[in-house]
Design an enzyme around this catalytic site. Structure first.
Site, mmCIF file in Angstrom:
data_model
loop_
_atom_site.group_PDB
_atom_site.id
_atom_site.type_symbol
_atom_site.label_atom_id
_atom_site.label_comp_id
_atom_site.label_asym_id
_atom_site.label_seq_id
_atom_site.Cartn_x
_atom_site.Cartn_y
_atom_site.Cartn_z
ATOM 1 N N ASP A 124 9.322 2.525 1.817
ATOM 2 C CA ASP A 124 8.149 3.269 2.256
ATOM 3 C C ASP A 124 7.979 3.000 3.752
ATOM 4 O O ASP A 124 7.565 1.906 4.141
ATOM 5 C CB ASP A 124 6.913 2.809 1.457
ATOM 6 C CG ASP A 124 5.617 3.490 1.926
ATOM 7 O OD1 ASP A 124 5.617 4.101 3.014
ATOM 8 O OD2 ASP A 124 4.615 3.399 1.193
ATOM 9 N N PHE A 144 0.851 -1.188 0.000
ATOM 10 C CA PHE A 144 0.000 0.000 0.000
ATOM 11 C C PHE A 144 0.886 1.237 0.000
ATOM 12 O O PHE A 144 1.735 1.394 0.874
ATOM 13 C CB PHE A 144 -0.928 0.033 1.222
ATOM 14 C CG PHE A 144 -1.888 1.189 1.178
ATOM 15 C CD1 PHE A 144 -3.060 1.113 0.444
ATOM 16 C CD2 PHE A 144 -1.600 2.370 1.842
ATOM 17 C CE1 PHE A 144 -3.934 2.190 0.369
ATOM 18 C CE2 PHE A 144 -2.473 3.454 1.782
ATOM 19 C CZ PHE A 144 -3.643 3.354 1.036
ATOM 20 N N LYS A 148 2.910 9.320 8.410
ATOM 21 C CA LYS A 148 1.867 9.262 9.450
ATOM 22 C C LYS A 148 2.231 9.927 10.791
ATOM 23 O O LYS A 148 1.662 10.947 11.125
ATOM 24 C CB LYS A 148 1.394 7.830 9.622
ATOM 25 C CG LYS A 148 0.543 7.401 8.420
ATOM 26 C CD LYS A 148 -0.163 6.088 8.632
ATOM 27 C CE LYS A 148 -1.193 5.840 7.557
ATOM 28 N NZ LYS A 148 -0.714 5.047 6.427
HETATM 29 C C1 LIG Z 1 -0.981 5.285 4.931
HETATM 30 C C2 LIG Z 1 0.097 4.877 4.019
HETATM 31 C C3 LIG Z 1 0.393 5.598 2.853
HETATM 32 C C4 LIG Z 1 -0.464 6.763 2.390
HETATM 33 O O1 LIG Z 1 -0.344 7.822 3.285
HETATM 34 P P1 LIG Z 1 -1.431 9.033 3.180
HETATM 35 O O2 LIG Z 1 -0.905 10.011 4.195
HETATM 36 O O3 LIG Z 1 -2.751 8.458 3.530
HETATM 37 O O4 LIG Z 1 -1.375 9.540 1.814
HETATM 38 C C5 LIG Z 1 1.464 5.202 2.093
HETATM 39 N N1 LIG Z 1 2.222 4.151 2.444
HETATM 40 C C6 LIG Z 1 1.983 3.439 3.561
HETATM 41 C C7 LIG Z 1 2.867 2.295 3.894
HETATM 42 C C8 LIG Z 1 0.909 3.762 4.381
HETATM 43 O O5 LIG Z 1 0.641 3.033 5.477
#
Ligand SMILES: *Cc1c(COP(=O)(O)O)cnc(C)c1O
Length: 409
Positions: free
Chosen positions: A225, A140, A254
């Site tokens: 990420d 994700f 986050k």
């Molecule tokens: C939540 C998340 C995103 C997206 O972040 P947003 O601030 O909602 O755009 C991207 N990568 C990972 C691993 C995430 O958990």
């Protein structure tokens, strides 16, 4: 009608319905607790989808916001201010490799910047026609179009065609597939150091090492990420530190600014010329207020004492979940995770368990349909963990009966 009910009724008349919302309206939070509009108190083991690593309204962040809001809330990136520079230096020091930092406002934007940077590095700086981004299935990476194309879950792609081209998804842990996918067209491999939304799956250090070897051999970039796993969540400020694999770039978001919106791309300084003036930008990115909040949040989250506590409490929760798994082998398949990022995979959908926990005053999450996910705040105590484990076990024990949660609307 309850106070929550009144808020929800008016809300639903005007707000777009693109979230599956749980029918509770919150008004106040402090540490691991949050109160709804009817005065009911909940223990929050999932504050803000992982944003609330430091808990609700962490005092250091609240103080920093109040102080900075009085002096200067925002200036654009056409000027300098001290807080952005200090924050970049602090993140670089924590990453342990010489880096340059780009600030934006979310995880998707941070990944978007990483993807654009990798493509531009090859197409402009190196003069190569590389553009492919390799990611893993069940990953994700966010909801903007390129981040969505990177996301290895077809259910999120549905109805949004055509997505940007040049994205390849390979099965996690399959080194053979990685060897086949990573080649002279590959600009970058993008992977979460722990897959969060995809079910709290922890790639083995051997797999990450193999990706490092393959990207290096093919001249491609390796990008981690850490939007969810980074920022102290797993017991080190950067989760990649525990695998011994050093990426070329890493994205954060986050928990970075203690609850205010902030994303960041940390890029090894040797690739910095990929993004020169005018090539990429964000109006809001890295303003004084959000940077002041982030400086306070990062100071807390990177303190050795904090990280030791994350590891310790993570072990306590894990032991609790493993106990539950042993006592309910007909329901629980596996317990996974690291630090305060934990998942318990059931052999059935977990929505009923989440709803029963809510009714008993515990907030948790279910992801990937069957994985109970917990991202508790670092202020959590042993006593609160015991309470949460007791509620979770009672919610799970009721699983043979159908879930009958009635919202108090
Ligand atoms: C939540 C998340 C995103 C997206 O972040 P947003 O601030 O909602 O755009 C991207 N990568 C990972 C691993 C995430 O958990």
């Amino acid at each position: 009608m309850s106070a929550s009910g009144r808020i929800i009724t008016s809300f639903n008349r005007s707000v777009l319905g693109n979230y599956g919302r749980i029918p509770v309206a919150f008004v106040r939070g402090r540490g691991a607790y949050i109160w709804d509009a009817d005065g009911r108190k909940y223990l929050d083991f999932f504050p803000g989808w992982g944003v609330g690593l430091a808990g609700h309204c962490p005092p250091a962040v609240v103080q920093a916001i109040k102080k900075q809001a009085d002096r200067l809330i925002f200036i654009a990136n056409s000027y300098y201010h001290a807080q952005q520079g200090e924050l970049a230096a602090q993140l670089t020091r924590l990453a342990g490799f010489p880096s340059r930092v780009f600030f934006c406002n979310s995880g998707a934007e941070a990944n978007e910047a990483a993807i654009k940077m990798a493509r531009r590095w090859f197409q402009v700086v190196k003069g190569e026609k590389r553009y492919e981004i390799v990611t893993v299935k069940d990953s994700f990476h966010g909801r903007t179009l390129a981040a969505l194309a990177a996301t290895g879950q077809p259910k999120y792609h549905k109805g949004f065609a055509p997505l940007p081209a040049g994205f390849k998804h390979i099965p996690l842990e399959d080194i053979k597939a990685a060897r086949k996918a990573i080649g002279k067209r590959t600009a970058a491999v993008l992977i979460e150091t722990i897959l969060g939304e995809g079910g709290v799956r922890v790639p083995s250090p051997a797999y990450l090492k193999a990706l490092r070897g393959l990207t290096r051999a093919q001249g491609a970039l390796l990008i981690f990420d850490e939007v969810q796993a980074g920022g102290g969540r797993t017991g080190s400020f950067f989760a990649f530190k525990q695998s011994g694999v050093i990426p070329d770039a890493v994205t954060l978001a986050k928990p970075l600014a203690g609850g205010l919106p902030m994303g960041a791309l940390l890029l090894n300084a040797k690739f910095a010329s990929a993004l020169t003036p005018g090539t990429h930008a964000s109006s809001f990115g890295g303003g004084p207020l959000v940077c002041a909040a982030a400086l306070a949040a990062v100071k807390v989250a990177s303190a050795p004492r904090t990280l030791a506590k994350v590891r310790e409490m993570g072990k306590v929760i894990r032991a609790g979940l493993e106990g539950i798994a042993r006592r309910h082998p007909h329901l629980v398949k596996e317990v996974r995770g690291r630090g305060l990022m934990l998942g318990m995979e059931l052999n059935r959908p977990g929505a009923g368990v989440v709803n029963r926990c809510l009714a008993m005053g515990l907030l948790i999450n279910c992801t990937h349909d069957t994985v109970i996910r917990m991202l508790p705040p670092l202020v959590i105590t042993r006593k609160e963990i015991a309470v949460a484990m007791d509620i979770l076990e009672r919610a799970l024990s009721a699983e043979t009966a159908p879930a009958v949660y009635r919202p108090r609307v």
